[in-house]
Design a protein around this motif. Structure first.
Motif, PDB file in Angstrom:
ATOM      1  N   ASP A   1      77.858  94.504  70.571  1.00 16.42           N
ATOM      2  CA  ASP A   1      78.883  93.845  69.765  1.00 16.42           C
ATOM      3  C   ASP A   1      80.039  94.810  69.562  1.00 16.42           C
ATOM      4  O   ASP A   1      79.903  95.824  68.913  1.00 16.42           O
ATOM      5  CB  ASP A   1      78.276  93.439  68.424  1.00 16.42           C
ATOM      6  CG  ASP A   1      79.191  92.543  67.632  1.00 16.42           C
ATOM      7  OD1 ASP A   1      80.333  92.322  68.068  1.00 16.42           O
ATOM      8  OD2 ASP A   1      78.767  92.066  66.584  1.00 16.42           O
TER       9      ASP A   1
ATOM     10  N   ASP B   1      80.550  83.464  60.921  1.00 12.53           N
ATOM     11  CA  ASP B   1      81.220  83.800  62.176  1.00 12.53           C
ATOM     12  C   ASP B   1      81.272  82.561  63.059  1.00 12.53           C
ATOM     13  O   ASP B   1      80.239  82.088  63.525  1.00 12.53           O
ATOM     14  CB  ASP B   1      80.459  84.930  62.868  1.00 12.53           C
ATOM     15  CG  ASP B   1      81.081  85.368  64.170  1.00 12.53           C
ATOM     16  OD1 ASP B   1      82.115  84.799  64.574  1.00 12.53           O
ATOM     17  OD2 ASP B   1      80.530  86.286  64.790  1.00 12.53           O
TER      18      ASP B   1
ATOM     19  N   GLN C   1      82.095  82.242  65.956  1.00 13.70           N
ATOM     20  CA  GLN C   1      81.697  82.519  67.333  1.00 13.70           C
ATOM     21  C   GLN C   1      80.180  82.568  67.498  1.00 13.70           C
ATOM     22  O   GLN C   1      79.683  82.698  68.601  1.00 13.70           O
ATOM     23  CB  GLN C   1      82.285  83.865  67.788  1.00 13.70           C
ATOM     24  CG  GLN C   1      83.776  83.942  67.654  1.00 13.70           C
ATOM     25  CD  GLN C   1      84.501  83.144  68.719  1.00 13.70           C
ATOM     26  OE1 GLN C   1      84.239  81.968  68.928  1.00 13.70           O
ATOM     27  NE2 GLN C   1      85.430  83.775  69.373  1.00 13.70           N
ATOM     28  N   ASP C   2      79.454  82.465  66.392  1.00 10.78           N
ATOM     29  CA  ASP C   2      78.002  82.543  66.425  1.00 10.78           C
ATOM     30  C   ASP C   2      77.434  81.469  67.349  1.00 10.78           C
ATOM     31  O   ASP C   2      77.854  80.303  67.304  1.00 10.78           O
ATOM     32  CB  ASP C   2      77.438  82.377  65.016  1.00 10.78           C
ATOM     33  CG  ASP C   2      75.993  82.802  64.916  1.00 10.78           C
ATOM     34  OD1 ASP C   2      75.187  82.409  65.782  1.00 10.78           O
ATOM     35  OD2 ASP C   2      75.671  83.531  63.959  1.00 10.78           O
ATOM     36  N   GLU C   3      76.473  81.849  68.155  1.00 10.73           N
ATOM     37  CA  GLU C   3      75.881  80.930  69.128  1.00 10.73           C
ATOM     38  C   GLU C   3      75.080  79.804  68.471  1.00 10.73           C
ATOM     39  O   GLU C   3      74.732  78.835  69.128  1.00 10.73           O
ATOM     40  CB  GLU C   3      75.006  81.704  70.108  1.00 10.73           C
ATOM     41  CG  GLU C   3      75.805  82.659  70.968  1.00 10.73           C
ATOM     42  CD  GLU C   3      74.933  83.516  71.867  1.00 10.73           C
ATOM     43  OE1 GLU C   3      73.687  83.372  71.830  1.00 10.73           O
ATOM     44  OE2 GLU C   3      75.496  84.334  72.604  1.00 10.73           O
ATOM     45  N   LYS C   4      74.787  79.936  67.177  1.00 14.94           N
ATOM     46  CA  LYS C   4      74.022  78.876  66.508  1.00 14.94           C
ATOM     47  C   LYS C   4      74.831  77.593  66.348  1.00 14.94           C
ATOM     48  O   LYS C   4      74.266  76.531  66.140  1.00 14.94           O
ATOM     49  CB  LYS C   4      73.493  79.347  65.163  1.00 14.94           C
ATOM     50  CG  LYS C   4      74.544  79.534  64.094  1.00 14.94           C
ATOM     51  CD  LYS C   4      73.895  80.027  62.806  1.00 14.94           C
ATOM     52  CE  LYS C   4      74.928  80.274  61.738  1.00 14.94           C
ATOM     53  NZ  LYS C   4      74.312  80.808  60.524  1.00 14.94           N
ATOM     54  N   TYR C   5      76.150  77.672  66.467  1.00 12.27           N
ATOM     55  CA  TYR C   5      76.980  76.482  66.404  1.00 12.27           C
ATOM     56  C   TYR C   5      77.063  75.888  67.798  1.00 12.27           C
ATOM     57  O   TYR C   5      77.796  76.357  68.654  1.00 12.27           O
ATOM     58  CB  TYR C   5      78.371  76.803  65.858  1.00 12.27           C
ATOM     59  CG  TYR C   5      78.311  77.469  64.508  1.00 12.27           C
ATOM     60  CD1 TYR C   5      77.734  76.825  63.427  1.00 12.27           C
ATOM     61  CD2 TYR C   5      78.798  78.755  64.325  1.00 12.27           C
ATOM     62  CE1 TYR C   5      77.650  77.445  62.194  1.00 12.27           C
ATOM     63  CE2 TYR C   5      78.722  79.373  63.088  1.00 12.27           C
ATOM     64  CZ  TYR C   5      78.145  78.716  62.034  1.00 12.27           C
ATOM     65  OH  TYR C   5      78.059  79.326  60.815  1.00 12.27           O
ATOM     66  N   LYS C   6      76.267  74.857  68.012  1.00 13.07           N
ATOM     67  CA  LYS C   6      76.155  74.269  69.355  1.00 13.07           C
ATOM     68  C   LYS C   6      77.360  73.414  69.715  1.00 13.07           C
ATOM     69  O   LYS C   6      77.648  73.208  70.876  1.00 13.07           O
ATOM     70  CB  LYS C   6      74.882  73.417  69.454  1.00 13.07           C
ATOM     71  CG  LYS C   6      73.614  74.172  69.136  1.00 13.07           C
ATOM     72  CD  LYS C   6      73.344  75.238  70.153  1.00 13.07           C
ATOM     73  CE  LYS C   6      72.027  75.924  69.841  1.00 13.07           C
ATOM     74  NZ  LYS C   6      71.940  77.260  70.323  1.00 13.07           N
ATOM     75  N   ASN C   7      78.047  72.909  68.689  1.00 14.83           N
ATOM     76  CA  ASN C   7      79.203  72.058  68.953  1.00 14.83           C
ATOM     77  C   ASN C   7      80.166  72.136  67.769  1.00 14.83           C
ATOM     78  O   ASN C   7      79.876  72.757  66.750  1.00 14.83           O
ATOM     79  CB  ASN C   7      78.769  70.612  69.229  1.00 14.83           C
ATOM     80  CG  ASN C   7      77.916  70.061  68.111  1.00 14.83           C
ATOM     81  OD1 ASN C   7      78.274  70.158  66.939  1.00 14.83           O
ATOM     82  ND2 ASN C   7      76.768  69.501  68.465  1.00 14.83           N
TER      83      ASN C   7
END
Length: 86
Positions: free
Chosen positions: A3, A27, A29-35
């Motif tokens: 990072d 954040d 940009q976090d990958e947990k936000y799928k859409n």
């Protein structure tokens, strides 16, 4: 994954705020936000406890109204990579 973003690094946060604040980061940009819907829900309902919302200028345009409803007169805005804004 390494990072390289200093605002995601707790040490950078401590350099700026010392022990006065504990980092509570949202954040985008976090990958947990799928859409986009997941991100909007998190901004609407999960940002109240955050003391740092990390959003890049590219995504800011799509969330201007939502962000303006979240921030207050006690909000600190940090413009990282401002030299990329044209």
């Amino acid at each position: 994954m390494v990072d390289n973003d200093p605002w995601r690094d707790i040490e950078e946060f401590k350099l700026n705020f010392g022990d006065k604040k504990e980092l509570r980061l949202l954040d985008v940009q976090d990958e947990k936000y799928k859409n986009k819907a997941d991100l909007i829900e998190s901004l609407k309902y999960g940002s109240g406890n955050c003391n740092l919302i990390l959003i890049n200028y590219e995504k800011l345009e799509g969330f201007t109204d939502l962000i303006s409803n979240i921030i207050t007169d006690r909000t600190i805005l940090v413009f990282d990579e401002v030299h990329l804004i044209k």
